[in-house]
Write a protein that holds these residues in place. Structure first.
Motif, short mmCIF file in Angstrom:
data_model
loop_
_atom_site.label_atom_id
_atom_site.label_comp_id
_atom_site.label_asym_id
_atom_site.label_seq_id
_atom_site.Cartn_x
_atom_site.Cartn_y
_atom_site.Cartn_z
N HIS A 334 0.79 -1.23 0.00
CA HIS A 334 0.00 0.00 0.00
C HIS A 334 0.82 1.28 0.00
O HIS A 334 0.25 2.37 0.11
CB HIS A 334 -0.93 0.00 1.22
CG HIS A 334 -1.80 -1.20 1.31
ND1 HIS A 334 -1.87 -1.99 2.45
CD2 HIS A 334 -2.63 -1.77 0.40
CE1 HIS A 334 -2.72 -2.99 2.24
NE2 HIS A 334 -3.20 -2.88 1.01
N ALA A 337 -0.24 4.20 -2.19
CA ALA A 337 -1.46 4.92 -1.84
C ALA A 337 -1.25 5.96 -0.75
O ALA A 337 -2.17 6.72 -0.43
CB ALA A 337 -2.55 3.94 -1.41
N THR A 338 -0.06 6.01 -0.16
CA THR A 338 0.21 7.04 0.84
C THR A 338 0.48 8.40 0.19
O THR A 338 0.43 9.42 0.88
CB THR A 338 1.41 6.66 1.73
OG1 THR A 338 2.57 6.50 0.91
CG2 THR A 338 1.13 5.36 2.48
N ARG A 343 -3.15 8.30 -4.65
CA ARG A 343 -4.39 7.82 -4.03
C ARG A 343 -5.61 8.29 -4.82
O ARG A 343 -6.56 7.54 -5.02
CB ARG A 343 -4.47 8.30 -2.59
CG ARG A 343 -5.52 7.57 -1.76
CD ARG A 343 -5.60 8.13 -0.36
NE ARG A 343 -4.28 8.25 0.25
CZ ARG A 343 -4.04 8.90 1.38
NH1 ARG A 343 -5.03 9.49 2.02
NH2 ARG A 343 -2.81 8.96 1.86
N GLU A 347 -8.52 6.07 -6.57
CA GLU A 347 -9.95 6.32 -6.33
C GLU A 347 -10.69 6.48 -7.65
O GLU A 347 -11.81 5.97 -7.83
CB GLU A 347 -10.13 7.55 -5.45
CG GLU A 347 -9.66 7.35 -4.02
CD GLU A 347 -9.55 8.64 -3.23
OE1 GLU A 347 -9.47 8.56 -1.98
OE2 GLU A 347 -9.54 9.73 -3.84
N LEU A 369 -10.34 6.40 -0.52
CA LEU A 369 -9.39 5.47 0.10
C LEU A 369 -8.79 6.18 1.31
O LEU A 369 -8.24 7.28 1.17
CB LEU A 369 -8.28 5.10 -0.88
CG LEU A 369 -8.48 3.87 -1.75
CD1 LEU A 369 -7.32 3.76 -2.74
CD2 LEU A 369 -8.58 2.60 -0.92
N VAL A 414 -6.20 0.22 6.04
CA VAL A 414 -6.61 0.73 4.73
C VAL A 414 -8.11 0.50 4.61
O VAL A 414 -8.58 -0.63 4.79
CB VAL A 414 -5.88 0.00 3.59
CG1 VAL A 414 -6.39 0.49 2.23
CG2 VAL A 414 -4.38 0.21 3.71
#
Length: 440
Positions: A334, A337-338, A343, A347, A369, A414
């Motif tokens: 993940h 996605a930080t 991110r 989405e 997210l 998450v």
């Protein structure tokens, strides 16, 4: 001829006189009582009473300390103003305690006054949801605080009534300001922001008190009594080790049960996405957010016409998105996605898949997210044992580095938030979509 060592004796005498002046100031000049539900009476000087009467400070009374936590804990309506007074109160108690300790580095009466003003004003630059917006292109609240302290109203009261230099007050709060080799600024910064800081002691106790939960309550009297000043920061007597452990576990419990409660995360993520999209599309100017209270923040977002501002209006009306997916945060899977931009791309892809393959009619702004930022469980602390100082990690505490890291891992989740109807109908497909995005 002056005898050898007489200069040292004179310096010691001056230092003793200064300590006495500080103690007399702390004992005699704070005559204005303010009632506080947590600490009972908080005493200010007439000059500080004038300081907190300024409009920018009073605006803090309109900013909830815990943002949307009142959706879960109805009592959590305490404000940044309440908290600011509490931090000042504890800072004053800490200063009084270390002032009678001969191990404390020499400080001036003016420096002590500046530190107490910094404690009182440390959240002056806060606007709603500030802590939740850390990764947005907005100025830190400490920078905004420094900026406000240097404006004419505060400068005038600080100089003429309190008798301190405004720059010193601002520089204690905003560590990005030049300290000009002023040792007092560096020392007071470490007291105001550290493991044993008055900020943490107040917000853990205060938040727990108003939420009606037992997790954050600390034995503050015992904690302060075991503080030992050093030349660079504050240490703790070994007998207070249990207090630090209690503090660390309380912080974990408060994040688990209050700060990162799922409903609080949903509401916060919705507000954050509305603001992020507004900033990204240049429909919202960052300067328009600074200095707002909760009511002003609501008006600023509610009057805008872009569809994504519905997210903010929905929170204010308690119409929240629902959790469609949840899993532990895995740095390997993940990490991408930080990043906020990555991110948003994810989405958009989820929204596109839900629209095109499952005919949901969802808009990209309705997909969120949520990945909490890393938490710091500060253990950079010296423990005093057998006439020497040793690192907290060597103190024998159960809170080893691995345990503290485990706290962080267990808290970070998450989550995928979707409109309630779509979250229900798309439930069978969501795990497949998420696996396709992130892998196993």
């Amino acid at each position: 001829m002056r005898k050898k060592g007489s200069s040292k004796g004179i310096n010691v005498g001056i230092e003793q006189q200064t300590r006495q002046k500080i103690l007399e100031h702390l004992s005699s000049d704070y005559t204005e009582a303010i009632r506080d539900p947590l600490w009972q009476n908080i005493y200010l000087t007439p000059a500080l009473k004038k300081l907190i009467s300024l409009g920018e400070f009073q605006k803090l009374a309109g900013i909830r300390q815990l943002g949307p936590a009142y959706l879960v804990y109805p009592g959590a309506t305490h404000t940044r103003l309440n908290h600011s007074l509490g931090v000042f109160h504890l800072a004053k108690r800490i200063i009084r305690h270390i002032s009678v300790d001969r191990r404390s580095p020499p400080v001036s009466l003016e420096g002590v006054k500046a530190f107490l003003c910094a404690s009182l004003l440390h959240d002056l630059g806060h606007f709603p949801y500030t802590h939740s917006f850390k990764d947005l292109p907005l100025l830190d609240h400490e920078v905004l605080t420094g900026r406000l302290v240097m404006t004419p109203p505060f400068q005038r009261v600080l100089r003429e009534d309190v008798g301190v230099e405004p720059y010193v007050v601002a520089a204690i709060v905003d560590e990005g300001m030049d300290h000009h080799n002023n040792g007092e600024i560096l020392f007071f910064r470490r007291i105001l922001s550290g493991v044993l800081d008055p900020d943490k002691l107040d917000y853990l106790n205060r938040d727990a008190f108003f939420c009606g939960v037992p997790y954050g309550i600390q034995d503050t009297d015992f904690f302060i009594d075991k503080i030992i000043p050093t030349a660079s920061a504050l240490a703790l007597d070994e007998r207070g080790l249990g207090s630090v452990e209690s503090l660390l576990f309380a912080k974990y419990q408060m994040y688990r049960s209050v700060y990162w409660h799922r409903t609080v995360r949903i509401a916060t993520a919705m507000i954050k996405k509305a603001v992020l999209l507004g900033l990204t599309e240049n429909d919202l100017d960052q300067e328009a957010l600074y200095g707002l209270d909760d009511a002003g923040f609501y008006r600023t977002l509610a009057i805008r016409e872009r569809s994504y501002y519905q997210l903010a209006r929905m929170v204010f009306e308690r119409r929240l998105l629902k959790t469609a997916f949840e899993c532990p945060f895995d740095p390997r899977l993940h990490k991408q996605a930080t990043d906020l931009n990555a991110r948003m791309d994810l989405e958009n892809r989820i929204a596109s898949i839900l629209r095109e393959e499952y005919d949901t009619g969802i808009e990209a702004w309705e997909v969120i997210l949520d990945i909490p930022e890393p938490i710091s469980f500060e253990v950079d602390l010296l423990i005093y044992r057998n006439d020497s100082f040793l690192p907290f990690a060597s103190s024998g505490s159960v809170f080893s580095t691995s345990v503290v890291e485990g706290f962080t891992r267990s808290l970070r989740k998450v989550r995928l938030f979707l409109p309630p109807g779509i979250a229900r109908t798309a439930a069978p497909y969501i795990p497949k979509i998420m696996t396709g995005l992130f892998g196993e």
